[in-house]
Design an enzyme around this catalytic site. Structure first.
Site, PDB file in Angstrom:
ATOM      1  N   HIS A  85       4.480  -3.734  -0.586  1.00  0.00           N
ATOM      2  CA  HIS A  85       3.238  -3.617   0.179  1.00  0.00           C
ATOM      3  C   HIS A  85       3.345  -2.413   1.094  1.00  0.00           C
ATOM      4  O   HIS A  85       4.398  -2.153   1.674  1.00  0.00           O
ATOM      5  CB  HIS A  85       3.013  -4.889   1.003  1.00  0.00           C
ATOM      6  CG  HIS A  85       1.613  -5.012   1.517  1.00  0.00           C
ATOM      7  ND1 HIS A  85       0.595  -5.556   0.756  1.00  0.00           N
ATOM      8  CD2 HIS A  85       1.053  -4.666   2.687  1.00  0.00           C
ATOM      9  CE1 HIS A  85      -0.525  -5.535   1.456  1.00  0.00           C
ATOM     10  NE2 HIS A  85      -0.277  -4.994   2.640  1.00  0.00           N
ATOM     11  N   ASP A 164      -6.219 -14.836   7.347  1.00  0.00           N
ATOM     12  CA  ASP A 164      -5.985 -13.385   7.384  1.00  0.00           C
ATOM     13  C   ASP A 164      -7.168 -12.646   6.770  1.00  0.00           C
ATOM     14  O   ASP A 164      -7.574 -11.604   7.264  1.00  0.00           O
ATOM     15  CB  ASP A 164      -4.701 -12.999   6.640  1.00  0.00           C
ATOM     16  CG  ASP A 164      -4.582 -11.479   6.526  1.00  0.00           C
ATOM     17  OD1 ASP A 164      -4.543 -10.829   7.593  1.00  0.00           O
ATOM     18  OD2 ASP A 164      -4.595 -10.933   5.417  1.00  0.00           O
ATOM     19  N   ARG A 171     -10.808  -7.324  12.361  1.00  0.00           N
ATOM     20  CA  ARG A 171     -10.012  -6.299  13.074  1.00  0.00           C
ATOM     21  C   ARG A 171     -10.505  -4.907  12.720  1.00  0.00           C
ATOM     22  O   ARG A 171     -10.556  -4.016  13.567  1.00  0.00           O
ATOM     23  CB  ARG A 171      -8.528  -6.437  12.694  1.00  0.00           C
ATOM     24  CG  ARG A 171      -7.865  -7.635  13.353  1.00  0.00           C
ATOM     25  CD  ARG A 171      -6.512  -7.916  12.724  1.00  0.00           C
ATOM     26  NE  ARG A 171      -5.635  -6.777  12.742  1.00  0.00           N
ATOM     27  CZ  ARG A 171      -4.807  -6.453  11.740  1.00  0.00           C
ATOM     28  NH1 ARG A 171      -4.741  -7.175  10.644  1.00  0.00           N
ATOM     29  NH2 ARG A 171      -4.036  -5.402  11.836  1.00  0.00           N
ATOM     30  N   SER A 186      -0.428 -10.231   9.376  1.00  0.00           N
ATOM     31  CA  SER A 186      -1.395 -10.067   8.292  1.00  0.00           C
ATOM     32  C   SER A 186      -0.667  -9.837   6.969  1.00  0.00           C
ATOM     33  O   SER A 186      -0.913 -10.526   5.969  1.00  0.00           O
ATOM     34  CB  SER A 186      -2.303  -8.874   8.622  1.00  0.00           C
ATOM     35  OG  SER A 186      -3.018  -8.455   7.492  1.00  0.00           O
ATOM     36  N   LYS A 190       0.277 -13.025   3.773  1.00  0.00           N
ATOM     37  CA  LYS A 190      -0.125 -12.885   2.362  1.00  0.00           C
ATOM     38  C   LYS A 190       1.097 -12.874   1.454  1.00  0.00           C
ATOM     39  O   LYS A 190       1.134 -13.525   0.421  1.00  0.00           O
ATOM     40  CB  LYS A 190      -0.852 -11.553   2.155  1.00  0.00           C
ATOM     41  CG  LYS A 190      -2.233 -11.484   2.738  1.00  0.00           C
ATOM     42  CD  LYS A 190      -2.953 -10.239   2.250  1.00  0.00           C
ATOM     43  CE  LYS A 190      -2.578  -8.986   3.001  1.00  0.00           C
ATOM     44  NZ  LYS A 190      -3.340  -8.732   4.197  1.00  0.00           N
TER      45      LYS A 190
HETATM   46  N1  URA Z   1      -2.258  -4.139   5.523  1.00  0.00           N
HETATM   47  C1  URA Z   1      -2.533  -5.451   5.734  1.00  0.00           C
HETATM   48  O1  URA Z   1      -2.506  -6.262   4.822  1.00  0.00           O
HETATM   49  N2  URA Z   1      -2.823  -5.837   6.994  1.00  0.00           N
HETATM   50  C2  URA Z   1      -2.844  -4.985   8.033  1.00  0.00           C
HETATM   51  O2  URA Z   1      -3.096  -5.412   9.136  1.00  0.00           O
HETATM   52  C3  URA Z   1      -2.571  -3.614   7.803  1.00  0.00           C
HETATM   53  C4  URA Z   1      -2.269  -3.207   6.525  1.00  0.00           C
END
Ligand code: URA
Length: 447
Positions: A85, A164, A171, A186, A190
């Protein structure tokens, strides 16, 4: 709605106090269920932005967001399950290359991605540039696809970390993205829901990152590594540069095209370096290679043999998209207008600022200013100029892809703000600066 539940908790955070795990759990469950209104959650996000969260609170918030939905149990696959990620960038299409590449090497990649956030692009928006591609798979569908193809490229369904999903969009609209605990919770809520055996993080630093300073990037990496360790998921992070876009293509369809070129062995060098570096960490975490050299060799063979590109075509087909785009990227949406952007003067390219490029894509219609905006996949930029290049006046630096003349003008303005030609230029940031593990931070040596 129960605004009374949230108000004292908001006040506690506003005044610099701490909330306990039960508070976080009740709050996030109520928010996911629509029982706490967005305006209260926005106020709480702003309080967190200014006051921060300590380690226990960050852990509790991550847990609460994770528990707001279902989690994937993929143990029956009998293979390592590794995802990567990115904390967000411009031109960052690494996921599109890496997911099929690593899946073609026998590691399951249950990749759950997001949409564009702020000035950064999102993997889901890019994938949806492929005609017919469906990112909204149910967990049952995603599991079946992982059994068959070792990869599913999915968005957050209503089922996974729904708190989230809502908070991420909120956000984006309330100036509360740039917070270490909020970004960490966040991403990790996930990722921990994916039932992984390991996670590789690409933490961006530089002017186009949400947290531009190197030290803040390192702190973000350490926070997420700790959250992983707390949940029994090994996490490794690389700190990579986002003071210029990654690769040349910035925009949805053009980035898919560049990813396909990368899978065919024709990707730009910076994109390939970051892809191979992150891919090597994924294979090392999976335990399927001895060292980085072996990882690199296996990835190169997967690309040169066509195996990785073929896996991408099969994933596209399984998710309802047109797999022919892999052989013929001309089938991707094409912009009505295109114009070459020329160097305004002779000199050295001192900067290609990612933020201005990202905002330019939004101005062209390729990103969102409001959650409900529809993204035009065809628009964007292909920027061939790199920091440090010596250019003549009138030399082509980039191509603008737009839907009409107004878009071309917006694109021109964005490039004029983003690309600075000067008499001299400081060197760009090291592309891959550090490797961060539970043991600490080391300088990255590409060998
Ligand atoms: N990627 C995400 O999934 N969440 C964030 O807050 C920033 C980048």
């Amino acid at each position: 709605m129960t605004p009374l539940l949230a108000r004292p908790l908001i006040e506690t955070k506003r005044d610099g106090g701490r909330l306990g795990p039960t508070d976080w759990r009740r709050l996030m469950a109520a928010y996911a269920a629509g029982e706490v209104p967005d305006y209260q959650m926005a106020a709480l996000a702003m309080a967190i932005y200014f006051r921060g969260l300590d380690r226990d609170e960050t852990h509790a918030l991550t847990d609460a967001m994770l528990r707001s939905g279902a989690t994937l149990d993929l143990t029956h696959l009998g293979r390592p399950r590794i995802d990567k990620h990115s904390t967000g960038g411009v031109g960052d299409k690494v996921s599109l290359v890496l997911a099929p590449l690593i899946a073609s090497l026998g590691v399951a990649v249950p990749m759950m991605s997001g949409r564009g956030l702020g000035h950064t692009g999102g993997t889901l928006d890019k994938l949806e540039a492929i005609p017919g591609f469906r990112t909204g798979l149910s967990l049952t569908e995603a599991t079946r696809q992982l059994e068959q193809l070792d990869c599913a490229l999915i968005g957050q369904t209503g089922e996974i970390a729904p708190a989230d999903r809502k908070l991420y969009a909120l956000r984006d609209a309330t100036g509360t993205v740039e917070s270490i605990p909020l970004i960490s919770a966040s991403i990790m809520s996930k990722k921990l829901a994916e039932g992984l055996t390991g996670l590789v993080l690409d933490v961006k630093y530089g002017s186009g990152a949400f947290l531009p300073e190197r030290d803040r990037g390192l702190e973000l990496a350490r926070t997420m590594i700790e959250l992983g360790a707390d949940h029994g998921c090994p996490v490794i992070a690389l700190l990579t540069a986002m003071d210029r876009p990654l690769g040349r293509a910035c925009g949805n369809a053009v980035e898919v095209e560049e990813s396909i070129m990368a899978l065919r062995g024709e990707g730009p060098p910076d994109l390939m370096r970051v892809t191979y570096a992150l891919g090597a960490e994924m294979l090392l975490l999976a335990g399927t290679v001895r060292d980085r050299d072996e990882a690199r060799r296996r990835m190169e063979v997967a690309i040169s043999s066509g195996r990785a590109a073929e896996r991408f075509a099969r994933i596209i087909e399984a998710q309802g998209g047109d797999p022919r785009v892999v052989d013929d990227p001309g089938l991707l949406p094409e912009a009505a207008e295109c114009e070459v952007y020329l160097a305004p003067r002779a000199g050295v390219i001192a900067e290609v600022r990612p933020r201005e490029i990202g905002h330019g894509i939004i101005a062209l219609g390729g990103g969102r200013t409001r959650v409900e905006d529809v993204v035009d996949p065809s628009v964007g930029f292909v920027i061939t100029a790199r920091p440090g290049d010596v250019v003549r006046a009138g030399e082509p630096l980039a191509t603008i892809y737009a839907r009409d003349d107004a878009g071309v003008a917006a694109g021109r303005a964005a490039l004029a703000a983003a690309i600075r030609v000067a008499d001299e230029a400081a060197p760009p940031l090291p592309l891959i600066a550090h490797r961060i593990t539970e043991a600490g931070v080391e300088d990255y040596d590409e060998g």
